[in-house]
Design an enzyme around this catalytic site. Structure first.
Site, short mmCIF file in Angstrom:
data_model
loop_
_atom_site.label_atom_id
_atom_site.label_comp_id
_atom_site.label_asym_id
_atom_site.label_seq_id
_atom_site.Cartn_x
_atom_site.Cartn_y
_atom_site.Cartn_z
N HIS A 110 0.71 -1.38 -0.13
CA HIS A 110 0.11 -0.02 0.06
C HIS A 110 0.81 1.37 0.03
CE1 HIS A 110 -2.60 -2.84 2.33
NE2 HIS A 110 -3.59 -2.64 1.27
N GLN B 12 -9.23 -7.63 -10.34
CA GLN B 12 -9.81 -6.49 -9.92
C GLN B 12 -9.53 -5.03 -10.65
OE1 GLN B 12 -10.15 -5.29 -5.56
NE2 GLN B 12 -8.35 -4.08 -6.08
N SER C 205 0.34 -9.02 1.32
CA SER C 205 -1.19 -9.07 1.43
C SER C 205 -1.31 -8.75 2.96
CB SER C 205 -1.67 -10.40 0.96
OG SER C 205 -2.87 -10.36 1.42
N SER C 206 -2.42 -8.10 3.28
CA SER C 206 -2.88 -7.85 4.70
C SER C 206 -3.33 -9.34 5.38
CB SER C 206 -4.10 -7.06 4.74
OG SER C 206 -3.85 -5.93 4.03
P1 AMP Z 1 -6.40 -3.74 -0.30
O1 AMP Z 1 -6.30 -3.23 1.00
O2 AMP Z 1 -6.06 -5.33 -0.10
O3 AMP Z 1 -7.85 -3.56 -0.79
O4 AMP Z 1 -5.38 -3.33 -1.33
C1 AMP Z 1 -5.77 -1.90 -1.75
C2 AMP Z 1 -4.78 -1.77 -2.85
O5 AMP Z 1 -3.29 -1.99 -2.86
C3 AMP Z 1 -5.22 -2.40 -4.19
O6 AMP Z 1 -5.18 -1.72 -5.23
C4 AMP Z 1 -4.15 -3.72 -4.04
O7 AMP Z 1 -4.03 -4.17 -5.44
C5 AMP Z 1 -3.06 -2.98 -3.60
N1 AMP Z 1 -2.20 -4.08 -3.16
C6 AMP Z 1 -2.17 -4.78 -2.19
N2 AMP Z 1 -1.19 -5.62 -2.03
C7 AMP Z 1 -0.29 -5.23 -2.71
C8 AMP Z 1 0.93 -5.87 -3.37
N3 AMP Z 1 1.66 -6.55 -2.58
N4 AMP Z 1 1.54 -4.95 -4.37
C9 AMP Z 1 1.11 -4.14 -4.93
N5 AMP Z 1 -0.30 -3.70 -4.62
C10 AMP Z 1 -0.82 -4.01 -3.54
#
Ligand code: AMP
Length: 280
Positions: A37, A153, A185-186
Site C-alpha cells: 500500500h 480487480q 498481502s494484509s
Molecule cells: P486492499 O487493501 O487489499 O484492498 O488493497 C488496496 C490496494 O493495494 C489494491 O489496489 C491492491 O491491489 C493494492 N495492493 C495490495 N497488496 C499489494 C502488493 N503486494 N503489491 C501491489 N499492490 C498491492
C-alpha cells in the site's frame, strides 16, 4: 494530514482542491496497511497534487462473512503509516454513508469479472465496483492507483471506468513482494511462520511461469501444468485455481498476445493469490 469521515466533508475537500486547480489522486484500501500500500501512496504522491487514501473494509466484497470478521483492522497503526508517507487526506467513511439504505445505484458488472475470482468468489466484484464507483463519485479523483497483485480487480475497474465514461485515469502499480518473493498481502498476517513458509509455493510457481516463458517456452498448457505441479507438491497448499488466460479479456489465451498466469490457493485456511503477465 486530515482524517475525514463524513462524506460531505470529503467531497468538500475535493471541490476546494479542484477550485484551486489541484489534481487529486486516490488510493483505495481496506487498511491493514503494508509496504505494498505504501508503495502505491508514494507513487500517488508523485502523480498528483492532493493524495487521498481511503480506508474502508467493504462488507459487500466479502463473499465469506467469516473472512470479513477476521479481516485485520488497525486504524491507529494505519494512520501513523499514512502520516509517515505524507498522505494529505485519509478518508475513512462509515458503512451507513457509503451504502445509505435508500441508495439504489446499480453498477453493471463487466464481462472480465466473470471468470477466475468471479467464479471462486460470487458477489466479490459486484461489491468491489459498488464501493469503487461510490468512492470515485465522492472523491472525484483525476487518477486512482490499483495494484497488479489483484490483477483481475484492476481489469474489472478499468472496464467499469470505460463502461461508465468516468473521468478517472486508472494507474497500474507493480506487485510489491517480500525479499523471499511472497506477494505482500494484509492476509499474510494471519499465517503462522510455518504457513508463511508454505505460502511461498505461490510465488515460486509464478516465478517458474516467468522463468519458462523467458527461456522460450510458448506452450501455455505446459506453463500452466508446471505452475500447478509446484502448488500441488505441498500438501499444506490447497489449490483453488491455476489459470492461463488472455491478459486483457481473461478468456482463451492467444500465443501472440500478453497472457495472465494467475493462481489462488488456501494455506492454513487463508486464501492467497498471485499472478504474472507474460509477454507484456
Ligand atoms: P486492499 O487493501 O487489499 O484492498 O488493497 C488496496 C490496494 O493495494 C489494491 O489496489 C491492491 O491491489 C493494492 N495492493 C495490495 N497488496 C499489494 C502488493 N503486494 N503489491 C501491489 N499492490 C498491492
Amino acid at each position: 494530514m486530515e482524517v475525514v469521515r463524513p462524506v460531505i466533508h470529503m467531497s468538500g475537500l475535493s471541490m476546494e482542491a479542484k477550485a484551486k486547480g489541484q489534481s487529486i489522486t486516490l488510493v483505495p484500501t481496506m487498511g491493514a496497511l503494508h509496504e505494498g500500500h505504501l508503495s502505491l501512496f508514494r507513487e500517488g504522491r508523485r502523480l498528483g497534487d492532493l493524495l487521498v487514501a481511503s480506508i474502508f473494509v467493504n462488507p459487500r466484497q466479502f463473499n465469506d462473512p467469516k473472512d470479513y470478521e477476521k479481516y485485520t483492522r488497525d486504524l491507529p497503526g494505519d494512520l501513523k503509516k499514512c502520516e509517515a508517507e505524507k498522505v494529505a487526506v485519509v478518508f475513512t467513511p462509515s458503512e451507513d454513508e457509503i451504502y445509505p439504505p435508500d441508495d439504489k445505484t446499480a453498477v453493471p458488472l463487466p464481462a472480465v469479472a466473470l471468470p477466475l475470482e468471479g467464479t471462486a468468489r460470487p458477489g466479490h466484484f459486484q461489491g468491489v465496483i459498488e464501493v469503487v464507483s461510490r468512492l470515485f463519485r465522492i472523491v472525484r479523483p483525476d487518477k486512482a492507483l490499483f495494484g497488479l497483485k489483484d490483477y483481475q480487480q484492476l481489469r474489472v475497474i478499468e472496464e467499469m471506468v470505460r463502461g461508465q465514461g468516468l473521468n478517472t485515469q486508472i494507474i497500474r502499480h507493480p506487485i510489491v513482494r517480500d525479499k523471499d518473493g511472497l506477494a505482500l498481502s494484509s492476509r499474510n498476517a494471519r499465517l503462522s511462520p510455518e504457513g508463511r513458509r508454505r505460502a511461498l509455493s505461490l510465488s515460486r510457481s509464478i516465478a517458474e511461469a516467468t522463468r519458462l516463458f523467458t527461456r522460450g517456452e510458448r506452450n501455455l498448457q505446459k506453463i500452466g501444468e508446471a505452475v500447478g505441479e509446484i502448488l500441488r507438491a505441498d500438501p499444506a497448499v490447497t489449490v483453488d485455481y491455476v489459470a492461463v488466460v488472455d491478459a486483457e479479456t481473461l478468456g482463451k489465451p492467444h500465443p501472440d498476445r500478453p497472457v495472465l498466469v494467475a493462481v489462488a490457493a488456501f494455506v492454513e485456511g487463508v486464501r492467497l493469490i498471485d499472478n504474472c503477465v507474460l509477454g507484456d
